[in-house]
Scaffold this motif. Structure first.
Motif, PDB file in Angstrom:
ATOM      1  N   TYR A 160      50.411  45.096 -58.799  1.00  0.00           N
ATOM      2  CA  TYR A 160      50.735  44.725 -57.421  1.00  0.00           C
ATOM      3  C   TYR A 160      50.702  45.923 -56.476  1.00  0.00           C
ATOM      4  O   TYR A 160      51.081  47.028 -56.849  1.00  0.00           O
ATOM      5  N   ALA A 220      48.332  34.534 -42.386  1.00  0.00           N
ATOM      6  CA  ALA A 220      47.830  35.787 -42.962  1.00  0.00           C
ATOM      7  C   ALA A 220      48.399  36.093 -44.340  1.00  0.00           C
ATOM      8  O   ALA A 220      47.863  36.930 -45.056  1.00  0.00           O
ATOM      9  N   CYS A 221      49.503  35.450 -44.697  1.00  0.00           N
ATOM     10  CA  CYS A 221      50.080  35.683 -46.016  1.00  0.00           C
ATOM     11  C   CYS A 221      50.780  34.426 -46.481  1.00  0.00           C
ATOM     12  O   CYS A 221      51.007  33.489 -45.705  1.00  0.00           O
ATOM     13  N   GLU A 222      51.136  34.439 -47.758  1.00  0.00           N
ATOM     14  CA  GLU A 222      51.944  33.370 -48.329  1.00  0.00           C
ATOM     15  C   GLU A 222      53.008  34.018 -49.197  1.00  0.00           C
ATOM     16  O   GLU A 222      52.691  34.824 -50.082  1.00  0.00           O
ATOM     17  N   MET A 274      43.907  35.453 -48.038  1.00  0.00           N
ATOM     18  CA  MET A 274      45.322  35.437 -47.752  1.00  0.00           C
ATOM     19  C   MET A 274      46.050  36.239 -48.825  1.00  0.00           C
ATOM     20  O   MET A 274      45.782  36.084 -50.010  1.00  0.00           O
ATOM     21  N   VAL A 275      46.960  37.086 -48.396  1.00  0.00           N
ATOM     22  CA  VAL A 275      47.735  37.926 -49.309  1.00  0.00           C
ATOM     23  C   VAL A 275      48.940  37.128 -49.815  1.00  0.00           C
ATOM     24  O   VAL A 275      49.705  36.571 -49.031  1.00  0.00           O
ATOM     25  N   ARG A 276      49.092  37.105 -51.132  1.00  0.00           N
ATOM     26  CA  ARG A 276      50.229  36.413 -51.752  1.00  0.00           C
ATOM     27  C   ARG A 276      51.313  37.453 -52.043  1.00  0.00           C
ATOM     28  O   ARG A 276      51.059  38.425 -52.754  1.00  0.00           O
ATOM     29  N   ILE A 277      52.495  37.229 -51.507  1.00  0.00           N
ATOM     30  CA  ILE A 277      53.546  38.255 -51.513  1.00  0.00           C
ATOM     31  C   ILE A 277      54.802  37.765 -52.216  1.00  0.00           C
ATOM     32  O   ILE A 277      55.198  36.609 -52.079  1.00  0.00           O
ATOM     33  N   ASP A 324      49.737  39.172 -55.066  1.00  0.00           N
ATOM     34  CA  ASP A 324      48.966  40.384 -54.790  1.00  0.00           C
ATOM     35  C   ASP A 324      49.831  41.600 -54.489  1.00  0.00           C
ATOM     36  O   ASP A 324      49.446  42.727 -54.781  1.00  0.00           O
ATOM     37  N   LEU A 382      58.094  38.366 -42.714  1.00  0.00           N
ATOM     38  CA  LEU A 382      56.998  37.791 -43.497  1.00  0.00           C
ATOM     39  C   LEU A 382      56.861  36.288 -43.292  1.00  0.00           C
ATOM     40  O   LEU A 382      55.752  35.746 -43.375  1.00  0.00           O
ATOM     41  N   GLN A 394      53.531  34.564 -42.303  1.00  0.00           N
ATOM     42  CA  GLN A 394      53.085  33.397 -43.068  1.00  0.00           C
ATOM     43  C   GLN A 394      52.708  32.250 -42.133  1.00  0.00           C
ATOM     44  O   GLN A 394      51.693  31.578 -42.347  1.00  0.00           O
TER      45      GLN A 394
END
Length: 151
Positions: free
Chosen positions: A95, A28-30, A1-4, A72, A20, A24
């Motif tokens: 990043y 797929a992301c957080e 999972m991509v941390r944004i 990330d 986003l 989320q």
């Protein structure tokens, strides 16, 4: 999972939040952080985000420093004149970057951004959101057919 992380909360950044947050929900992301320079204008929203565990910072630099190893990528939906510095600072902080168009105000700024990405091995993507719209596809077709004259 991509941390944004997202720089900003109002203006065009609101669109990034909406998109986003949908991603989320899919898992797929957080969204883990945001940098907000005018928190007094967003008190209720920031309280909600803090309640969800999103770290809130008063500047991008603070966010970049504090989130090392816990984030990330970052989105930069900010005014054009801020793109180059924020992108360069972000990639040097480790990043990946998603940047709104245009990438920068000058070709020289873009060259510096490209060099920073090459040096750090970080990816910078630019959101040209109209590129694949139906109106642009139709325009491209008309140009290719010669319907609009010689380009």
């Amino acid at each position: 999972m991509v941390r944004i992380g997202i720089i900003g909360i109002g203006g065009f950044a609101f669109n990034h939040w909406q998109a986003l947050e949908e991603v989320q929900r899919s898992g797929a992301c957080e969204i883990v952080a945001t940098a907000v320079i005018d928190p007094e204008n967003h008190t209720a929203r920031l309280e909600e985000l803090r309640g969800r565990g999103v770290a809130v910072f008063g500047s991008a630099a603070e966010m970049f420093d504090a989130m090392r190893g816990r984030m990330d990528a970052v989105t930069i939906p900010t005014p054009i004149h801020t793109h180059a510095k924020l992108t360069i600072d972000a990639v040097h902080s480790g990043y990946h970057v998603f940047l709104e168009k245009p990438p920068a105000a000058t070709v020289q700024d873009v060259d510096e951004m490209i060099a920073a990405c090459r040096q750090t091995g970080r990816i910078r993507a630019v959101g040209f959101q109209e590129l694949f719209s139906s109106s642009i596809a139709l325009l491209k077709l008309r140009i290719a057919e010669g319907a609009l004259g010689t380009v």
